[in-house]
Scaffold this active site. Structure first.
Site, PDB file in Angstrom:
ATOM      1  N   ASP A  11      67.351  38.490  80.449  1.00  0.00           N
ATOM      2  CA  ASP A  11      68.096  38.387  79.196  1.00  0.00           C
ATOM      3  C   ASP A  11      69.579  38.726  79.354  1.00  0.00           C
ATOM      4  O   ASP A  11      70.007  39.220  80.397  1.00  0.00           O
ATOM      5  CB  ASP A  11      67.449  39.284  78.118  1.00  0.00           C
ATOM      6  CG  ASP A  11      66.980  40.626  78.669  1.00  0.00           C
ATOM      7  OD1 ASP A  11      67.473  41.040  79.729  1.00  0.00           O
ATOM      8  OD2 ASP A  11      66.125  41.270  78.037  1.00  0.00           O
ATOM      9  N   GLU A  54      61.180  40.357  70.669  1.00  0.00           N
ATOM     10  CA  GLU A  54      60.925  41.429  69.716  1.00  0.00           C
ATOM     11  C   GLU A  54      59.603  41.183  68.980  1.00  0.00           C
ATOM     12  O   GLU A  54      59.111  40.039  68.948  1.00  0.00           O
ATOM     13  CB  GLU A  54      62.076  41.469  68.691  1.00  0.00           C
ATOM     14  CG  GLU A  54      63.452  41.725  69.294  1.00  0.00           C
ATOM     15  CD  GLU A  54      63.696  43.206  69.625  1.00  0.00           C
ATOM     16  OE1 GLU A  54      62.791  43.884  70.127  1.00  0.00           O
ATOM     17  OE2 GLU A  54      64.829  43.669  69.380  1.00  0.00           O
ATOM     18  N   HIS A 111      58.843  45.452  73.018  1.00  0.00           N
ATOM     19  CA  HIS A 111      59.427  44.186  73.456  1.00  0.00           C
ATOM     20  C   HIS A 111      59.421  44.072  74.980  1.00  0.00           C
ATOM     21  O   HIS A 111      59.447  45.071  75.690  1.00  0.00           O
ATOM     22  CB  HIS A 111      60.832  43.954  72.868  1.00  0.00           C
ATOM     23  CG  HIS A 111      61.929  44.797  73.415  1.00  0.00           C
ATOM     24  ND1 HIS A 111      63.000  45.232  72.648  1.00  0.00           N
ATOM     25  CD2 HIS A 111      62.184  45.287  74.656  1.00  0.00           C
ATOM     26  CE1 HIS A 111      63.816  45.925  73.391  1.00  0.00           C
ATOM     27  NE2 HIS A 111      63.352  45.984  74.617  1.00  0.00           N
ATOM     28  N   ASN A 134      59.625  49.412  70.912  1.00  0.00           N
ATOM     29  CA  ASN A 134      58.849  48.642  69.929  1.00  0.00           C
ATOM     30  C   ASN A 134      57.917  47.643  70.620  1.00  0.00           C
ATOM     31  O   ASN A 134      57.346  46.771  69.976  1.00  0.00           O
ATOM     32  CB  ASN A 134      59.789  47.907  68.960  1.00  0.00           C
ATOM     33  CG  ASN A 134      60.710  46.923  69.684  1.00  0.00           C
ATOM     34  OD1 ASN A 134      60.595  46.721  70.891  1.00  0.00           O
ATOM     35  ND2 ASN A 134      61.614  46.303  68.943  1.00  0.00           N
TER      36      ASN A 134
HETATM   37  C1  F6R Z   1      66.150  44.504  79.915  1.00  0.00           C
HETATM   38  C2  F6R Z   1      65.015  44.167  79.099  1.00  0.00           C
HETATM   39  C3  F6R Z   1      64.428  45.136  78.120  1.00  0.00           C
HETATM   40  C4  F6R Z   1      64.257  46.547  78.682  1.00  0.00           C
HETATM   41  C5  F6R Z   1      63.688  47.483  77.632  1.00  0.00           C
HETATM   42  C6  F6R Z   1      63.595  48.910  78.129  1.00  0.00           C
HETATM   43  O1  F6R Z   1      66.527  43.420  80.728  1.00  0.00           O
HETATM   44  O2  F6R Z   1      64.564  43.074  79.180  1.00  0.00           O
HETATM   45  O3  F6R Z   1      63.170  44.644  77.702  1.00  0.00           O
HETATM   46  O4  F6R Z   1      63.407  46.505  79.796  1.00  0.00           O
HETATM   47  O5  F6R Z   1      64.509  47.465  76.499  1.00  0.00           O
HETATM   48  O6  F6R Z   1      64.876  49.403  78.355  1.00  0.00           O
HETATM   49  P1  F6R Z   1      65.127  50.819  79.009  1.00  0.00           P
HETATM   50  O7  F6R Z   1      64.683  50.716  80.433  1.00  0.00           O
HETATM   51  O8  F6R Z   1      66.613  51.018  78.912  1.00  0.00           O
HETATM   52  O9  F6R Z   1      64.333  51.798  78.230  1.00  0.00           O
END
Ligand code: F6R
Length: 236
Positions: free
Chosen positions: A67, A143, A138, A136
């Site tokens: 992403d 989401e 994702h 959440n």
């Molecule tokens: C990042 C991504 C997100 C993160 C998720 C957890 O490329 O795709 O899904 O893996 O938001 O983020 P952290 O590791 O910062 O808790």
């Protein structure tokens, strides 16, 4: 599914990095799906250490990222390209022509989704896809929703994600409201998926995702259908 429960963040990072390092050694032109965020920082550090010791050659490795924020340039310190460059790309001998992220500054959102999806199709099945999990549930920026979106799309980030990511920006208002993300079908197109989860805030959602109902309201629950899922997390 293989569940690996380890003592601390260092062990989690090392374990995940070793899987990727073995893949690169055995299959020098492997295709890797990469994630950003706090969780994989340690894993990239271990990979860079291994590279510095002469154990790894990234020259033929191809990468695709999950992403990118809409509206941020590659040079913006909070963009995911900047992150990848900081933590991995600029520190190893990867060919920048072999790395792929959505273009946060693309003029046409629809065209950008089509371009990224087409690129993912051409790359085909990744050898390994690394994933973190949002508070959440994702994965990528898919989401919680009423449906699983299959292909690359631009999504409006939820309040929960904006709040979680605000820690990295000076002001919460600076967190982009939209992001490009691989779709669920594209995320699942990998021989092995490594899901890393670390921290108190991830415990309940991880449990729900792995053992609860498979539903787009908990996007990571779709991973229950993966043949080769390795979940790396903490034991307590
Ligand atoms: C990042 C991504 C997100 C993160 C998720 C957890 O490329 O795709 O899904 O893996 O938001 O983020 P952290 O590791 O910062 O808790």
């Amino acid at each position: 599914m293989k569940l690996v429960e380890l003592n601390n963040y260092e062990e989690i990072s090392e374990y995940a990095a070793n899987i990727i390092a073995e893949e690169i050694k055995n299959n020098p032109d492997c295709k890797l799906g990469l994630a950003t965020g706090s969780t994989p920082v340690g894993l990239y550090k271990v990979l860079v250490d291994k590279y510095n010791k002469g154990e790894l050659d990234f020259s033929k490795v191809k990468t695709v990222n999950l992403d990118e924020y809409k509206g941020l340039s590659k040079e913006h310190e909070q963009s995911y390209f900047y992150y990848m460059n900081e933590h991995l790309f600029s520190k190893v001998n990867i060919n920048l022509e072999n790395v792929n992220l959505p273009n946060g500054l693309a003029e046409d959102e629809t065209e950008e989704c089509i371009r990224y999806g087409k690129m993912l199709k051409e790359v085909g099945e990744r050898d390994i896809q690394v994933l973190g999990i949002g508070e959440n549930g994702h994965i990528g920026f898919n989401e919680p929703d009423e449906i699983f979106t299959k292909r690359t799309h631009c999504i409006e980030l939820t309040e929960s994600t904006i709040n979680a990511n605000a820690r990295l920006f000076e002001h919460k208002e600076e967190v982009p409201k939209y992001a490009y993300t691989m779709g669920i079908k594209e995320i699942l197109n990998a021989k092995t998926i490594i899901l890393i989860a670390y921290g108190e805030k991830k415990k309940d959602i991880l449990k729900k995702s792995l053992n609860g109902e498979i539903t787009p309201a908990t996007p990571a629950s779709i991973l229950q259908l993966c043949k080769n899922l390795i979940v790396i997390t903490q034991s307590k």
